[in-house]
Write a protein that holds these residues in place. Structure first.
Motif, PDB file in Angstrom:
ATOM      1  N   ALA A 176       0.497  -0.880   0.459  1.00 54.98           N
ATOM      2  CA  ALA A 176      -0.167  -0.173   0.156  1.00 54.98           C
ATOM      3  C   ALA A 176       0.965   1.311   0.250  1.00 54.98           C
ATOM      4  N   TYR A 177       0.498   2.243  -0.886  1.00 57.10           N
ATOM      5  CA  TYR A 177       1.333   3.259  -1.177  1.00 57.10           C
ATOM      6  C   TYR A 177      -0.027   4.317  -0.478  1.00 57.10           C
ATOM      7  N   ASP A 178       0.351   5.364   0.661  1.00 59.29           N
ATOM      8  CA  ASP A 178      -0.222   6.947   1.027  1.00 59.29           C
ATOM      9  C   ASP A 178       0.372   7.824  -0.236  1.00 59.29           C
ATOM     10  N   LEU A 179      -0.694   8.441  -0.536  1.00 60.25           N
ATOM     11  CA  LEU A 179      -0.364   9.117  -1.790  1.00 60.25           C
ATOM     12  C   LEU A 179      -0.566  10.709  -1.427  1.00 60.25           C
ATOM     13  N   ALA A 180      -1.488  11.190   0.027  1.00 62.91           N
ATOM     14  CA  ALA A 180      -2.133  12.450   0.424  1.00 62.91           C
ATOM     15  C   ALA A 180      -0.954  13.113  -0.465  1.00 62.91           C
TER      16      ALA A 180
END
Length: 604
Positions: A176-180
């Motif tokens: 999972a990547y967080d791109l916020a």
């Protein structure tokens, strides 16, 4: 975009005394496109330009110009790495379709979850996936690859991966990547094509070094043999795990791929004529118009074709290194560009087969040439008054057209008038400013570039400019390019139907001082940076086209290079013992990779 994880809009109703059912998530997506939805359905069998019935077997013999000294295409020394390794030996989590501008389909990742704002993307790995040594591919390998390439990879990887807020691995097959806060619709796709390297078999300590150690990958081939600067032999991995994945069907049909390197272009052509090489992409107009009259072609053992598709034509040109004081004034750059006599050169050297390039995305809907700026474009450009010239804003600018004589006096007068406005004047037979004569060096890497540069230098001498042409070998050329140790060189700006993050490395301000970036010109402009951000954040295809056209106008207005020319068709010649699908990819640029992934041998 419709191919991401969404929550059900309504809860299942039950009796008043019963609790509501929890929200039900939509099925994970089977593909990912920059804009819109993937063209292929979830149950697609193969890419439209692949033939799953293609014969398997035999050897493909490929000839490539130049040399190599490394088998690692991912570090700062990758400019001198062997070609043909990405895709064949190393693969990413998803596979790109050349039939769409920028759309990916499952490979190592069998599905994804992504929200509408693209603030988070989750990859679900295929539990069947494994490396060529049999070790399974897990989320630990993905995290390892991300961290390694973020720290020691190529500049464009470092910049893109540096935007990621966090990366986690909930289990062995989930990443999972967080791109916020990134606001970059292309970044999820950049992460999806990141090569997955084996944690257990990668030398981290020496990753930044050039190496001829045979790597472990997850692709359909392994490296059987490698001879520095001369040859790479790829052998099909009989245990390739992904042979029946739909995005791979019909590809990688040869048992062996023998890649031979030739330092001299004439030697490579002679090897092809002698039947020692199976395929050739022709870039010489002289050879194309007069050189393909030899026995193997006349008796049908070889064939030649002129092919075209919908991909934009990129821009090649003599690049001004604006880090040099001489080239900081755009008026000088424009004036020097006037002295390139395309009409004479095209007729004298290239049999009239080339077209002058007038846009960074020529012959496509992304080009600004011939199109007045729309109101939406003007709104994007409004914060940057003066960034686009009036004639370029109106879509009227074209590279200057000479009388074709090779000594167009009117063009020279126009160039000198512009230089006079910039404070230059001719003293005797030399162009000067503040008493200093104007001179610089054009760096070239082969005889074809040298001939072109010598012609251009001769034209510049007519207005008193001394341009010295220096031919250097491939290794020195790449090292000087990476350190920006040149005054002028020929730059090649390949175009795709989906320009994105690579533009940061070509033109973004942050890359102007980053060693090994492709910002050859040293461009540093707030307008350029803003428009790169706009095209990356575009929500629809219409917004994307608007942003790219405005971006094209700003680049053209900077006169960072002297536009050269292009062929509207791709010229190829090949042995008639190999064949390809009749259907061509719509956006392949070039149409085929260096190892002809979609081709096969008729009688293996």
């Amino acid at each position: 975009m419709r191919n991401f994880l969404v929550l059900a809009a309504a809860l299942t109703l039950a009796a008043p005394s019963a609790p509501s059912a929890p929200p039900r998530a939509a099925e994970p997506a089977h593909g990912l496109a920059t804009h819109g939805a993937p063209a292929l359905p979830r149950d697609f069998d193969h890419f439209p330009y692949a033939d799953p019935q293609a014969k398997k077997g035999g050897r493909l013999r490929v000839g490539l110009p130049g040399t190599f000294d490394s088998l690692n295409p991912f570090n700062l020394k990758s400019g001198s790495a062997a070609q043909g390794l990405v895709g064949n030996v190393f693969q990413g989590m998803m596979a790109r379709s050349a039939d769409e501008p920028f759309t990916l389909y499952p490979l190592i990742a069998r599905s994804i979850d992504i929200d509408p704002a693209r603030t988070k993307i989750v990859f679900h790995l295929d539990p069947r996936a494994h490396f060529s040594d049999g070790e399974p591919i897990t989320s630990e390998d993905v995290l390892f690859s991300f961290d390694l390439l973020k720290g020691k990879g190529r500049p464009q990887q470092r910049i893109a991966y540096g935007l990621v807020k966090s990366i986690t691995a909930p289990d062995a097959h989930t990443v999972a990547y967080d791109l916020a806060g990134v606001d970059d619709r292309e970044l999820p796709l950049i992460l999806a094509i990141m090569p997955v390297l084996p944690k257990h078999a990668t030398d981290v300590e020496h990753f930044s070094d050039a190496t001829l150690a045979k790597p472990v990958g997850s692709g359909p081939y392994v490296i059987q043999d490698a001879q520095a600067g001369a040859r790479v032999l790829l052998k099909r991995d009989p245990n390739y795990w992904g042979a029946d994945v739909p995005s791979q069907r019909g590809f990688y049909n040869f048992d062996e791929i023998d890649i031979q390197y030739f330092r001299d272009g004439n030697s490579l052509f002679e090897a092809f004529k002698a039947g020692l090489v199976d395929f050739r992409e022709e870039t010489s107009t002289t050879r194309w118009s007069t050189g393909y009259d030899f026995p193997a072609l006349r008796d049908g053992r070889m064939a030649k074709e002129a092919l075209r598709n919908e991909s934009p034509k990129g821009l090649n040109g003599f690049v001004f290194n604006t880090r040099r004081a001489l080239f900081k004034d755009a008026r000088l750059r424009e004036a020097f560009g006037m002295m390139f006599d395309f009409e004479w050169i095209n007729a004298s050297y290239y049999a009239g087969l080339y077209t002058r390039t007038k846009s960074f995305f020529d012959e496509s809907e992304l080009s600004s040439s011939g199109r007045p700026a729309s109101e939406k474009e003007r709104k994007l450009l409004a914060p940057f008054p003066g960034a686009v010239r009036a004639d370029i804003m109106a879509g009227e600018w074209r590279p200057p057209v000479s009388d074709g004589s090779g000594r167009d006096r009117e063009m020279a007068k126009r160039a000198l008038a512009l230089l006079a406005d910039a404070g230059y004047r001719v003293e005797g037979d030399r162009l000067t400013k503040d008493g200093e004569p104007v001179s610089f060096e054009i760096m070239v890497k082969d005889r074809d570039q040298e001939r072109l540069a010598l012609s251009y230098a001769s034209s510049l001498s007519r207005i008193g400019v001394e341009a010295r042409v220096r031919l250097v070998d491939e290794v020195q050329y790449q090292r000087r390019r990476q350190k920006f140790d040149f005054d002028m060189m020929i730059g090649q700006y390949l175009a795709s139907a989906s320009p994105g993050n690579e533009q940061r490395m070509r033109w973004g301000s942050s890359s102007a001082t980053q060693e090994s970036s492709f910002n050859l010109a040293g461009a540093s402009s707030a307008a350029i940076d803003a428009l790169i951000a706009a095209l990356l954040a575009a929500q629809s295809q219409d917004d994307f086209v608007t942003a790219v056209r405005a971006y094209d106008r700003v680049l053209l207005s900077g006169f960072y290079l002297v536009p050269l020319f292009h062929a509207s068709e791709q010229w190829i010649a090949h042995s008639t013992d190999i064949a390809r699908p009749e259907r061509l990819p719509r956006y392949g640029a070039p149409l085929f990779g260096p190892t002809l992934e979609s081709w096969w041998r008729k009688n293996p």
